[in-house]
Structures are given as C-alpha cells and as structure tokens.
Design a protein around this motif. Structure first.
Motif, PDB file in Angstrom:
ATOM      1  N   ALA A  73       0.832  -1.198   0.000  1.00  0.00           N
ATOM      2  CA  ALA A  73       0.000   0.000   0.000  1.00  0.00           C
ATOM      3  C   ALA A  73       0.871   1.254   0.000  1.00  0.00           C
ATOM      4  CB  ALA A  73      -0.916  -0.006   1.223  1.00  0.00           C
ATOM      5  N   TYR A  74       1.968   1.219   0.762  1.00  0.00           N
ATOM      6  CA  TYR A  74       2.903   2.350   0.781  1.00  0.00           C
ATOM      7  C   TYR A  74       3.539   2.546  -0.596  1.00  0.00           C
ATOM      8  CZ  TYR A  74       7.132   5.044   1.735  1.00  0.00           C
ATOM      9  OH  TYR A  74       8.141   5.984   1.690  1.00  0.00           O
ATOM     10  N   ASP A  75       3.885   1.440  -1.235  1.00  0.00           N
ATOM     11  CA  ASP A  75       4.467   1.499  -2.578  1.00  0.00           C
ATOM     12  C   ASP A  75       3.503   2.167  -3.553  1.00  0.00           C
ATOM     13  OD1 ASP A  75       6.311   0.518  -4.810  1.00  0.00           O
ATOM     14  OD2 ASP A  75       4.438  -0.498  -5.328  1.00  0.00           O
ATOM     15  N   ARG A  76       2.218   1.789  -3.503  1.00  0.00           N
ATOM     16  CA  ARG A  76       1.221   2.399  -4.385  1.00  0.00           C
ATOM     17  C   ARG A  76       0.993   3.876  -4.032  1.00  0.00           C
ATOM     18  NH1 ARG A  76       1.576   1.001  -8.693  1.00  0.00           N
ATOM     19  NH2 ARG A  76       3.603   0.530  -7.816  1.00  0.00           N
ATOM     20  N   PHE A  77       1.055   4.198  -2.736  1.00  0.00           N
ATOM     21  CA  PHE A  77       0.903   5.587  -2.295  1.00  0.00           C
ATOM     22  C   PHE A  77       2.006   6.464  -2.896  1.00  0.00           C
ATOM     23  CE2 PHE A  77       2.356   8.868   0.690  1.00  0.00           C
ATOM     24  CZ  PHE A  77       1.217   9.659   0.788  1.00  0.00           C
ATOM     25  N   VAL A  78       3.246   5.977  -2.828  1.00  0.00           N
ATOM     26  CA  VAL A  78       4.376   6.738  -3.392  1.00  0.00           C
ATOM     27  C   VAL A  78       4.224   6.864  -4.899  1.00  0.00           C
ATOM     28  CG1 VAL A  78       6.874   6.784  -3.733  1.00  0.00           C
ATOM     29  CG2 VAL A  78       5.941   6.070  -1.533  1.00  0.00           C
ATOM     30  N   ALA A  79       3.812   5.772  -5.557  1.00  0.00           N
ATOM     31  CA  ALA A  79       3.662   5.787  -7.016  1.00  0.00           C
ATOM     32  C   ALA A  79       2.627   6.801  -7.475  1.00  0.00           C
ATOM     33  CB  ALA A  79       3.286   4.393  -7.505  1.00  0.00           C
ATOM     34  N   ILE A  80       1.569   6.995  -6.687  1.00  0.00           N
ATOM     35  CA  ILE A  80       0.486   7.894  -7.074  1.00  0.00           C
ATOM     36  C   ILE A  80       0.740   9.334  -6.633  1.00  0.00           C
ATOM     37  CG2 ILE A  80      -1.950   8.436  -6.612  1.00  0.00           C
ATOM     38  CD1 ILE A  80      -2.393   5.386  -6.542  1.00  0.00           C
ATOM     39  N   CYS A  81       1.224   9.498  -5.405  1.00  0.00           N
ATOM     40  CA  CYS A  81       1.385  10.845  -4.848  1.00  0.00           C
ATOM     41  C   CYS A  81       2.727  11.489  -5.200  1.00  0.00           C
ATOM     42  CB  CYS A  81       1.220  10.806  -3.332  1.00  0.00           C
ATOM     43  SG  CYS A  81      -0.427  10.287  -2.822  1.00  0.00           S
ATOM     44  N   LYS A  82       3.744  10.686  -5.449  1.00  0.00           N
ATOM     45  CA  LYS A  82       5.063  11.220  -5.799  1.00  0.00           C
ATOM     46  C   LYS A  82       5.638  10.480  -7.009  1.00  0.00           C
ATOM     47  CE  LYS A  82       6.124  12.597  -1.037  1.00  0.00           C
ATOM     48  NZ  LYS A  82       6.051  14.036  -1.283  1.00  0.00           N
ATOM     49  N   PRO A  83       4.940  10.502  -8.136  1.00  0.00           N
ATOM     50  CA  PRO A  83       5.366   9.707  -9.303  1.00  0.00           C
ATOM     51  C   PRO A  83       6.738  10.087  -9.840  1.00  0.00           C
ATOM     52  CG  PRO A  83       3.646  11.271  -9.900  1.00  0.00           C
ATOM     53  CD  PRO A  83       3.725  11.280  -8.414  1.00  0.00           C
ATOM     54  N   LEU A  84       7.094  11.384  -9.760  1.00  0.00           N
ATOM     55  CA  LEU A  84       8.386  11.828 -10.293  1.00  0.00           C
ATOM     56  C   LEU A  84       9.553  11.366  -9.426  1.00  0.00           C
ATOM     57  CD1 LEU A  84       7.461  15.478 -11.382  1.00  0.00           C
ATOM     58  CD2 LEU A  84       7.547  13.408 -12.782  1.00  0.00           C
ATOM     59  N   HIS A  85       9.292  11.097  -8.159  1.00  0.00           N
ATOM     60  CA  HIS A  85      10.353  10.674  -7.241  1.00  0.00           C
ATOM     61  C   HIS A  85      10.255   9.186  -6.889  1.00  0.00           C
ATOM     62  CE1 HIS A  85       9.791  15.045  -6.506  1.00  0.00           C
ATOM     63  NE2 HIS A  85      11.122  15.046  -6.454  1.00  0.00           N
ATOM     64  N   TYR A  86       9.335   8.487  -7.558  1.00  0.00           N
ATOM     65  CA  TYR A  86       9.074   7.089  -7.194  1.00  0.00           C
ATOM     66  C   TYR A  86      10.326   6.218  -7.285  1.00  0.00           C
ATOM     67  CZ  TYR A  86       7.197   2.347  -7.400  1.00  0.00           C
ATOM     68  OH  TYR A  86       6.970   1.022  -7.172  1.00  0.00           O
ATOM     69  N   SER A  87      11.045   6.302  -8.397  1.00  0.00           N
ATOM     70  CA  SER A  87      12.217   5.435  -8.599  1.00  0.00           C
ATOM     71  C   SER A  87      13.318   5.726  -7.596  1.00  0.00           C
ATOM     72  CB  SER A  87      12.755   5.593 -10.027  1.00  0.00           C
ATOM     73  OG  SER A  87      13.130   6.932 -10.273  1.00  0.00           O
ATOM     74  N   VAL A  88      13.362   6.955  -7.087  1.00  0.00           N
ATOM     75  CA  VAL A  88      14.377   7.320  -6.093  1.00  0.00           C
ATOM     76  C   VAL A  88      13.964   6.832  -4.703  1.00  0.00           C
ATOM     77  CG1 VAL A  88      15.571   9.231  -4.956  1.00  0.00           C
ATOM     78  CG2 VAL A  88      15.095   9.337  -7.416  1.00  0.00           C
TER      79      VAL A  88
END
Length: 307
Positions: A115-130
C-alpha cells in the motif's frame, strides 16, 4: 502450577463423518490450488525480466507468505478429517501457533508495504524510482520479517506461562491463542489482554492504513479517463473485498474479550484458507502484465520440451 498436558485434541470443523469427507475434499482442492498458484507466481516473478518493479518484488513475498500461512493450518485440517485420532502434541501446538502468527503477520505487513508502494507511485510519481529503490525495498522486507518475528514471540510467551492441567480438548481445527487460553488453569485475563493489544492492534491498524491508501488511490482517479477509471475501480474493488474479508475476520477474532461464538471456526476459515487462495487471483492473475509473463513462461517451457 505444573503443566500436565502433553497433547491436545482438536475437534476440527465438524464431528459428522460424512461432513468430514466433504471438508477433506473441499480444503484439499483449496490448499493445492493455493500452493500451486502461489508457486507459479513466484517462478514467474523470478524469471520474467519485465516484472522487476518494486510492486512485483513485494508480490513475490506476498505469495511466499500466503503459501506458508496456509500450510500452517490446512494440511493438519485435511489429514484430521480422515483420522480417528485428531491430536497434536504440546510442542507441535506451540510451533503451529508461532508459525501461524509469524506468517500471518508477514502477510499483513507485506500488504501494508504494498500500500505504501502504491501511495508513493500515485502521490510522488516523479520521485518514485528514487524513493522506492532496491535498497529501500530490501530494508522494508527485512523490517517485515523482523516485525513478524517479534510479534510471534510476543504472542507465544504469554501462552508458555499458562499452566495446562486438563481438559485438553480444543474446540477448533488448529492451535490458536483464544482456544488455548480457555484451557488454562489460571486467570487468563492478562494474557488475553496481551492478545488483544498485540494481534488486535496489528490487524486494526493495518486495516485502517490499507483503507486510507485505497481512499487516496480512488481519490486520484478523478483526473483519469473513463476507461482508466473503470479498470482501476475494477482492480481496487477486488483488492478491497479481499482486504475486508481477511482483516474483517481477523478483527472479529482478535479484538474482543475472551468469549466463544459458534461462528468462530467458520470465520477463521476465511483468513486461514480462503484469503491465501484468493490473493494470487486478485493481486496477480487479474494483472495483464503478469498474465503475459506467465504465457511467455509457459510457451518457453513447452517449446523447450518439444526440442
């Protein structure tokens, strides 16, 4: 007080011989499908170069947790339905109790990490890979295993302090905290309080976090196309249904006073047998990327076999 009990008798789901045959057949199918389905997912995740994102990394561990969690209870339940002597030694009971809560907690915490992974992917997509780099993912999984171990230790220690001097009949199909505490030859108010504050808190807090994450995901869909909304809602609704089944049944069992209800065993089936069976279908087999990877894996195996 000395512990005089060396084994426990498990009453199982039913005492009716005909119903026991039905239970044996149904749960044999469920358990076999659970193990094979999760094994297929693990192999697919490990062999497919296209499934290298953090989401699939976590899904691999969810499949491992599902297989192990189901194995702690299902084989014993299946075998006991064909056996006249449905017993389990004290040591085996403690091992089952520890393993059950360990892998159950692993499953819960992996779902929270996902769920945290999906939260980061949606709310911070530009920084997701970092943010969700390989090292972070490995640390999160390590914390899951350590946290689950500490949870299980905290659960089994109160049980080991409870003396059992008879009776030794457990009205359940596996060794769990509440049925065992009801057999203790002492006031079990404090151990029961520890159960509620430990297992109850883990289930309740994790459920709230998951519901918050799905709320954020659904809220983010307002800017998507109608087709995108339809696909995302279809996926999210399936996830939410399984989460409610799993956590709803856990919360029902572990967040109440030490009382017994006729539905307890049936409710336990949902989070010990049904959910590990559904997770592979809901979290992976509905995913087009995973299905394509499975088709490639299968076609490669068939081609190799023909040569």
């Amino acid at each position: 007080m000395r512990n005089n009990v060396t084994e426990f008798i498990l009453l199982g789901l039913t005492q009716d011989p005909e119903m026991q045959k039905i239970v044996f057949t149904i749960f044999s199918v469920f358990y076999t499908a659970t193990v094979l389905g999760n094994l297929l997912i693990i192999v697919t995740m490990k062999t497919s170069p296209t499934l290298g994102s953090p989401m699939y990394f976590f899904l691999t561990f969810l499949s491992i947790a599902d297989s192990c969690f189901s194995t702690t209870t299902a084989p014993k339940l299946i075998v006991d339905n064909l056996s006249h002597k449905k017993t389990i030694s004290f040591d085996e009971c403690m091992i089952q109790l520890f393993a059950f809560h360990f892998f159950g907690c692993v499953e819960i915490l992996v779902l929270v990490v996902m769920a945290y992974d999906r939260f980061v992917a949606i709310c911070k997509p530009l920084h997701y890979s970092v943010i969700m780099n390989q090292r972070v993912c490995e640390i999160l999984i390590l914390l899951v295993w350590v946290g689950s171990f500490l949870h299980s230790i905290a659960q089994i220690i109160p049980i080991l302090t409870v003396p059992f001097c008879g009776p030794n009949v457990i009205d359940h199909y596996f060794c769990d905290l509440q049925p065992l505490l009801r057999l203790g030859c002492m006031d079990t108010y404090v151990p029961n309080l520890l159960v509620v504050s430990n297992s109850g808190a883990v289930c309740s807090v994790s459920f709230v976090l998951l519901m918050i994450s799905y709320s954020i995901i659904l809220h983010s869909l307002r800017n998507h196309s109608a087709e995108g909304k339809r696909k995302a809602l279809s996926t999210c609704s399936s996830h939410i249904i399984v989460v409610i089944i799993f956590f709803g049944s856990c919360i029902f069992i572990y967040t109440r006073p030490p009382t017994t209800f006729p539905l307890d065993k049936l409710v336990s089936v949902f989070y010990t047998i049904i959910t590990p069976f559904l997770n592979p279908l809901i979290y992976t087999l509905r995913n087009a990327e995973v299905k394509n990877a499975m088709k490639k894996l299968w076609s490669t195996r068939v081609t190799s076999g023909d040569k």
